[in-house]
Design a protein around this motif. Structure first.
Motif, short mmCIF file in Angstrom:
data_model
loop_
_atom_site.label_atom_id
_atom_site.label_comp_id
_atom_site.label_asym_id
_atom_site.label_seq_id
_atom_site.Cartn_x
_atom_site.Cartn_y
_atom_site.Cartn_z
N PRO A 54 0.87 -1.25 0.08
CA PRO A 54 -0.07 0.09 -0.01
C PRO A 54 0.79 1.34 -0.03
N GLY A 55 0.08 2.40 -0.48
CA GLY A 55 0.88 3.80 -0.21
C GLY A 55 1.64 4.31 -1.46
N THR A 56 1.67 3.28 -2.39
CA THR A 56 2.58 3.61 -3.62
C THR A 56 1.81 2.93 -4.88
N VAL A 57 1.94 3.47 -6.13
CA VAL A 57 1.51 2.97 -7.37
C VAL A 57 2.58 2.04 -7.85
N THR A 58 2.30 0.82 -8.08
CA THR A 58 3.19 -0.23 -8.32
C THR A 58 2.75 -0.62 -10.01
N GLY A 59 3.60 -0.40 -10.76
CA GLY A 59 3.38 -0.68 -12.17
C GLY A 59 3.88 -2.16 -12.49
N PHE A 60 3.17 -2.64 -13.41
CA PHE A 60 3.08 -4.21 -13.70
C PHE A 60 3.55 -4.25 -15.25
N LEU A 61 4.63 -4.53 -15.76
CA LEU A 61 5.30 -4.54 -17.00
C LEU A 61 5.86 -5.93 -17.53
N GLY A 62 5.72 -6.06 -18.92
CA GLY A 62 5.96 -7.17 -19.56
C GLY A 62 5.67 -7.20 -21.02
N PRO A 63 6.55 -7.88 -21.85
CA PRO A 63 5.97 -8.09 -23.22
C PRO A 63 4.72 -8.63 -23.31
N ASN A 64 4.01 -8.55 -24.50
CA ASN A 64 3.00 -9.40 -25.00
C ASN A 64 3.26 -10.89 -24.52
N GLY A 65 2.37 -11.41 -23.90
CA GLY A 65 2.37 -12.91 -23.78
C GLY A 65 3.23 -13.18 -22.52
N ALA A 66 3.73 -12.11 -21.65
CA ALA A 66 4.50 -12.48 -20.47
C ALA A 66 3.84 -13.09 -19.28
N GLY A 67 2.42 -12.84 -19.28
CA GLY A 67 1.73 -13.53 -18.49
C GLY A 67 1.05 -12.60 -17.24
N LYS A 68 1.06 -11.11 -17.66
CA LYS A 68 0.36 -10.05 -16.77
C LYS A 68 -0.88 -10.48 -16.53
N SER A 69 -1.83 -10.52 -17.86
CA SER A 69 -3.06 -10.89 -17.44
C SER A 69 -3.61 -11.97 -16.96
N THR A 70 -2.76 -13.23 -17.14
CA THR A 70 -2.99 -14.38 -16.27
C THR A 70 -2.79 -14.05 -14.78
N THR A 71 -1.74 -13.50 -14.46
CA THR A 71 -1.28 -13.15 -13.29
C THR A 71 -2.57 -12.36 -12.48
N MET A 72 -3.11 -11.30 -13.05
CA MET A 72 -4.21 -10.64 -12.56
C MET A 72 -5.52 -11.38 -12.41
N LEU A 80 -10.08 -15.80 -10.96
CA LEU A 80 -10.72 -16.17 -12.37
C LEU A 80 -10.15 -17.35 -13.13
N ASP A 81 -8.99 -17.49 -12.60
CA ASP A 81 -8.18 -18.64 -13.34
C ASP A 81 -7.40 -19.38 -11.87
N GLU A 82 -7.49 -20.58 -11.85
CA GLU A 82 -6.99 -21.56 -10.76
C GLU A 82 -5.55 -21.70 -10.95
N PRO A 83 -4.60 -21.46 -9.93
CA PRO A 83 -3.11 -21.57 -10.13
C PRO A 83 -2.81 -23.14 -10.23
N THR A 84 -1.67 -23.43 -10.80
CA THR A 84 -1.26 -24.87 -10.96
C THR A 84 -0.43 -25.05 -9.86
N ARG A 85 0.04 -24.14 -9.41
CA ARG A 85 0.89 -24.12 -8.08
C ARG A 85 1.08 -22.68 -7.57
N GLY A 86 1.08 -22.92 -6.28
CA GLY A 86 1.43 -21.52 -5.46
C GLY A 86 0.20 -20.81 -4.97
N ASP A 87 0.34 -19.58 -4.60
CA ASP A 87 -0.82 -19.06 -3.70
C ASP A 87 -0.86 -17.61 -4.08
N VAL A 88 -1.97 -16.92 -3.87
CA VAL A 88 -1.91 -15.67 -4.04
C VAL A 88 -2.99 -15.00 -3.06
#
Length: 347
Positions: A26-44, A50-58
């Motif tokens: 909190p308290g800052t604007v965090t930019g999320f960058l990466g080329p097309n296909g890097a996985g940004k939208s999937t991460t969000m 909306l998507d279930e992780p194969t592994r890990g947690d958020v």
């Protein structure tokens, strides 16, 4: 706060997100960058369940999204501006969201006014422009007055006034102590908005650092010196233990010095300076250098050749471009060139 720990997503043979671990604070604007296909939208999408992780947690404030009883009070998100029922009035679209999350109806009008859509509250989104659709999506994200905001390409379709407005809004939300996580391909806009950056490539974490440190670590900063006495100035710099190199327009470039020191050196020896400036790379240049090996989709340059890679530090492209040896096959004609030839012959 958003926390990702070893977040991984695989679609068949495609590893879209590969062990991401980082924290959006909190308290800052965090930019999320990466080329097309890097996985940004999937991460969000995984952040929102909306998507279930194969592994890990958020986690969102320590909980998975599915564990949030009224999620719009905790996190508001804009992932797809067109994700609305085109025949349902803008006011009614927000009212449905409000009623499902225990949000009072008065908040609908407030949200529409915040994004400038109060005059079209009774109109249907199917007639909205792209920019108006973006504003409606942002209104939905703000509806529950959440502590966390997440935006995927929020400036798409906005005019200059709208871009300035959303930039100012995100910075204001961060100053209020909220968590603001935003992705964008517009490097110039991100440079003016974000203070912290998370950069990924091919699903892997490449950087998690402040904006200033990211640019400093992934680009070249130097002092440019232009004088009518370049040889004398070069000798003075060398005697001072610096290493000037020739630059454009007859200037000298110094990587290991700072402008005040060089200016004082010139003044002490009576050397006239026409230019003394610190040259810093843009966010775009730093981003291109870091992600050069992580770009999945390369466009073809005019003439049918692939766009050249970003040159490495200390190298420069051939001034005349790549040269073909005698007898080598020539590249295919530029796009539309054969059509233009036929058109000319017909004329």
């Amino acid at each position: 706060m958003i926390e990702l720990r070893d977040l991984t997503k695989r679609y068949g043979d495609k590893l879209a997100v590969d062990g991401l671990s980082f924290t959006v604070r909190p308290g800052t604007v965090t930019g999320f960058l990466g080329p097309n296909g890097a996985g940004k939208s999937t991460t969000m999408r995984m952040v929102l369940g909306l998507d279930e992780p194969t592994r890990g947690d958020v986690r969102i404030e320590g909980k998975r999204y599915a564990e949030l009883r009224e999620p719009l009070h905790s996190i508001g998100a804009l992932l797809e501006a067109k994700g609305v029922h085109g025949g349902r009035r803008a006011h009614d679209h927000l009212l449905c969201l409000a009623q499902s999350n225990g949000i009072p109806e008065r908040r609908v009008g407030e949200a529409l006014e915040m994004v400038g859509l109060q005059d079209v509250a009774r109109k249907r989104p199917k007639g909205f422009s792209l920019g108006m659709g973006q504003r409606l999506g942002i209104a939905a994200a703000l509806l529950g007055d959440p502590r966390i905001l997440m935006f995927d390409e929020p400036v798409n379709g906005l005019d200059p006034e709208g871009i300035h407005w959303i930039r100012t809004l995100m910075q204001q939300l961060a100053r209020e102590g909220r968590t603001v996580f935003v992705s964008s391909h517009l490097m110039s806009e991100m440079a003016q908005t974000a203070e912290h950056l998370v950069v990924i490539g091919q699903g892997k974490l490449l950087a998690d650092t402040s904006m200033s440190q990211f640019i400093a670590e992934n680009s070249r900063t130097h002092v440019r010196v232009r004088t009518p006495e370049p040889e004398r100035m070069r000798d003075l710099l060398t005697e001072a233990g610096l290493r000037p190199v020739p630059g454009a327009e007859g200037a000298l470039e110094v990587d290991d010095g700072d402008a005040p020191r060089i200016g004082e050196l010139a003044a002490a020896h009576g050397v006239v300076l026409h230019e003394l400036s610190t040259q810093r790379a843009s966010l775009e240049e730093a981003f291109m250098r870091l992600t050069a090996q992580s770009v999945e989709y390369h466009a073809a340059a005019p003439g049918g050749t692939h766009a050249p890679p970003v040159p490495q530090e200390g190298t420069a492209p051939h001034p005349g471009g790549p040269q073909s040896p005698p007898g080598a096959a020539q590249p295919p004609p530029a796009w539309g060139e054969d059509w233009q030839d036929r058109k000319g012959r017909r004329g």
